[in-house]
Design an enzyme around this catalytic site. Sequence first.
Site, PDB file in Angstrom:
ATOM      1  N   GLN A  32      -0.636 104.207  17.589  1.00  0.00           N
ATOM      2  CA  GLN A  32      -1.913 103.749  18.119  1.00  0.00           C
ATOM      3  C   GLN A  32      -3.080 104.280  17.298  1.00  0.00           C
ATOM      4  O   GLN A  32      -2.991 105.332  16.663  1.00  0.00           O
ATOM      5  CB  GLN A  32      -2.046 104.110  19.597  1.00  0.00           C
ATOM      6  CG  GLN A  32      -1.752 105.544  19.967  1.00  0.00           C
ATOM      7  CD  GLN A  32      -1.897 105.803  21.472  1.00  0.00           C
ATOM      8  OE1 GLN A  32      -2.235 104.909  22.247  1.00  0.00           O
ATOM      9  NE2 GLN A  32      -1.668 107.031  21.889  1.00  0.00           N
ATOM     10  N   HIS A  66       2.789 106.428  19.465  1.00  0.00           N
ATOM     11  CA  HIS A  66       2.872 105.972  20.853  1.00  0.00           C
ATOM     12  C   HIS A  66       4.320 106.206  21.325  1.00  0.00           C
ATOM     13  O   HIS A  66       4.539 106.827  22.334  1.00  0.00           O
ATOM     14  CB  HIS A  66       2.454 104.504  20.936  1.00  0.00           C
ATOM     15  CG  HIS A  66       2.497 103.907  22.310  1.00  0.00           C
ATOM     16  ND1 HIS A  66       1.906 102.712  22.625  1.00  0.00           N
ATOM     17  CD2 HIS A  66       3.084 104.308  23.455  1.00  0.00           C
ATOM     18  CE1 HIS A  66       2.109 102.426  23.907  1.00  0.00           C
ATOM     19  NE2 HIS A  66       2.823 103.378  24.429  1.00  0.00           N
ATOM     20  N   GLU A 117       7.564 108.859  27.544  1.00  0.00           N
ATOM     21  CA  GLU A 117       8.191 108.212  26.376  1.00  0.00           C
ATOM     22  C   GLU A 117       9.665 108.592  26.268  1.00  0.00           C
ATOM     23  O   GLU A 117      10.516 107.752  25.979  1.00  0.00           O
ATOM     24  CB  GLU A 117       7.428 108.568  25.092  1.00  0.00           C
ATOM     25  CG  GLU A 117       6.023 107.984  25.035  1.00  0.00           C
ATOM     26  CD  GLU A 117       5.996 106.463  25.119  1.00  0.00           C
ATOM     27  OE1 GLU A 117       6.742 105.795  24.398  1.00  0.00           O
ATOM     28  OE2 GLU A 117       5.221 105.928  25.945  1.00  0.00           O
ATOM     29  N   LYS A 120      11.561 107.033  29.530  1.00  0.00           N
ATOM     30  CA  LYS A 120      11.621 105.561  29.560  1.00  0.00           C
ATOM     31  C   LYS A 120      12.366 104.995  28.339  1.00  0.00           C
ATOM     32  O   LYS A 120      13.203 104.116  28.471  1.00  0.00           O
ATOM     33  CB  LYS A 120      10.212 104.972  29.624  1.00  0.00           C
ATOM     34  CG  LYS A 120      10.208 103.436  29.649  1.00  0.00           C
ATOM     35  CD  LYS A 120       8.834 102.862  29.866  1.00  0.00           C
ATOM     36  CE  LYS A 120       8.851 101.340  29.805  1.00  0.00           C
ATOM     37  NZ  LYS A 120       7.507 100.764  29.865  1.00  0.00           N
ATOM     38  N   HIS A 121      12.015 105.494  27.153  1.00  0.00           N
ATOM     39  CA  HIS A 121      12.562 104.885  25.930  1.00  0.00           C
ATOM     40  C   HIS A 121      13.642 105.746  25.271  1.00  0.00           C
ATOM     41  O   HIS A 121      14.683 105.250  24.854  1.00  0.00           O
ATOM     42  CB  HIS A 121      11.436 104.644  24.918  1.00  0.00           C
ATOM     43  CG  HIS A 121      10.311 103.809  25.451  1.00  0.00           C
ATOM     44  ND1 HIS A 121      10.395 102.443  25.599  1.00  0.00           N
ATOM     45  CD2 HIS A 121       9.068 104.138  25.889  1.00  0.00           C
ATOM     46  CE1 HIS A 121       9.258 101.968  26.096  1.00  0.00           C
ATOM     47  NE2 HIS A 121       8.435 102.989  26.279  1.00  0.00           N
TER      48      HIS A 121
HETATM   49  P1  5GP Z   1       4.738 102.537  27.439  1.00  0.00           P
HETATM   50  O1  5GP Z   1       3.739 101.736  26.675  1.00  0.00           O
HETATM   51  O2  5GP Z   1       5.459 103.547  26.626  1.00  0.00           O
HETATM   52  O3  5GP Z   1       5.669 101.735  28.275  1.00  0.00           O
HETATM   53  O4  5GP Z   1       3.845 103.334  28.528  1.00  0.00           O
HETATM   54  C1  5GP Z   1       2.884 104.267  28.153  1.00  0.00           C
HETATM   55  C2  5GP Z   1       2.489 105.089  29.400  1.00  0.00           C
HETATM   56  O5  5GP Z   1       1.882 106.309  28.977  1.00  0.00           O
HETATM   57  C3  5GP Z   1       1.490 104.384  30.292  1.00  0.00           C
HETATM   58  O6  5GP Z   1       1.801 104.692  31.642  1.00  0.00           O
HETATM   59  C4  5GP Z   1       0.153 105.005  29.912  1.00  0.00           C
HETATM   60  O7  5GP Z   1      -0.770 105.044  30.948  1.00  0.00           O
HETATM   61  C5  5GP Z   1       0.584 106.421  29.528  1.00  0.00           C
HETATM   62  N1  5GP Z   1      -0.264 106.987  28.486  1.00  0.00           N
HETATM   63  C6  5GP Z   1      -0.838 108.209  28.518  1.00  0.00           C
HETATM   64  N2  5GP Z   1      -1.557 108.425  27.428  1.00  0.00           N
HETATM   65  C7  5GP Z   1      -1.442 107.326  26.643  1.00  0.00           C
HETATM   66  C8  5GP Z   1      -1.992 106.968  25.380  1.00  0.00           C
HETATM   67  O8  5GP Z   1      -2.711 107.697  24.697  1.00  0.00           O
HETATM   68  N3  5GP Z   1      -1.643 105.735  24.916  1.00  0.00           N
HETATM   69  C9  5GP Z   1      -0.830 104.894  25.624  1.00  0.00           C
HETATM   70  N4  5GP Z   1      -0.542 103.702  25.094  1.00  0.00           N
HETATM   71  N5  5GP Z   1      -0.308 105.201  26.819  1.00  0.00           N
HETATM   72  C10 5GP Z   1      -0.607 106.416  27.329  1.00  0.00           C
END
Ligand code: 5GP
Length: 235
Positions: A32, A66, A117, A120-121
Site C-alpha cells: 500500500q 499490506h 493478515e 486470515k491469509h
Molecule cells: P484484508 O485486506 O487483509 O482482508 O483486511 C485488512 C484488515 O486490516 C481490515 O480489517 C482493515 O481495517 C485492517 N487494517 C488495519 N490497518 C490497515 C492498513 O493500514 N491498511 C489496510 N489495508 N488495512 C488495515
Amino acid sequence: MAVRLGVIAIIVAAILVPSYAVDFDFFYLTRQWAGGVCKHSHKQLDTEENRRTCTRYPDDDIFTIHGLWPNREDGTWPSYCDDSAKFDGDLGKDLLEELSSEWPSYYGSNYGFWKHEWEKHGTCAGPLIADERDYFDKTLELKEKYDLMDALTAAGITPSTEEIYSRQGFEDAIKAATGAKPVLLCSGKNPATLTEIWMCFSKDLKPINCTAGTSSRCRDLRFLPISRTHSTTYS
Ligand code: 5GP
C-alpha cells in the site's frame, strides 16, 4: 490387500500434510501507498470518498506491506484456514522493529493488522509457509527483493501533486524491474489515485505475471506524495 494399503497410504498422507495445506494457485504480495490510502493535506486532491484518516505513516517514501495472500485463478481465495494457529506476536525485537517500519497499519494497531493478515491469509499458505514467523520472514524477504519505489524511480515515475501518469507506464516500469506484470489499485474517478500495487508470485515465490486481477480503474493516475499530517489538520 491392495485396498488396505491404499487406505493406509491415505491415512499416512493426511497425518503428514499440515492441516493448513489448502488449495490455491499463486500468491499476491500486496503493498500500500500512504499517499493514496490516506487523506491528503492538499484538500483539492482529496475528492475520493474512501480516503482514510491516517495516524501512522512510513518514515520513508516506500510502499509498505499490506499482506501475502494465497489466491486462486478463479478469483476466489482461502481464508482463516487454521483455527489453532492464533497470532502470538512473539517474533523478537529485530523482526518487530522491521515490521513496524515495513508493515505498519496506517490507521489501527500494528499488532491487530499483523494478527489479521497472519490469521486470515498466512494460515492458508502452508506447506510453503511453515508458521507465523516464517510468514513474516518470507514476506519481508520478498518486499526487500522487489523494491517498487526503485522500479518506478528508474522509469522517471515519482510522487507528484501535478503529474498524471499512465497505467501502462507503471506496469512497464514494474515489469522491467521484476520481470512480471503487477495489478494496480486506485480510488476515485479518472484520473484516479494509486493506492496499492500487487505483485503475483508462483507457489515457490518466483514473480509471475498477474492475470487474474484487474487494474481497470487506473487508466490515468495520480501518484501523490505522502502527506504526513494527522487528521487534526482537517476541518
Ligand atoms: P484484508 O485486506 O487483509 O482482508 O483486511 C485488512 C484488515 O486490516 C481490515 O480489517 C482493515 O481495517 C485492517 N487494517 C488495519 N490497518 C490497515 C492498513 O493500514 N491498511 C489496510 N489495508 N488495512 C488495515
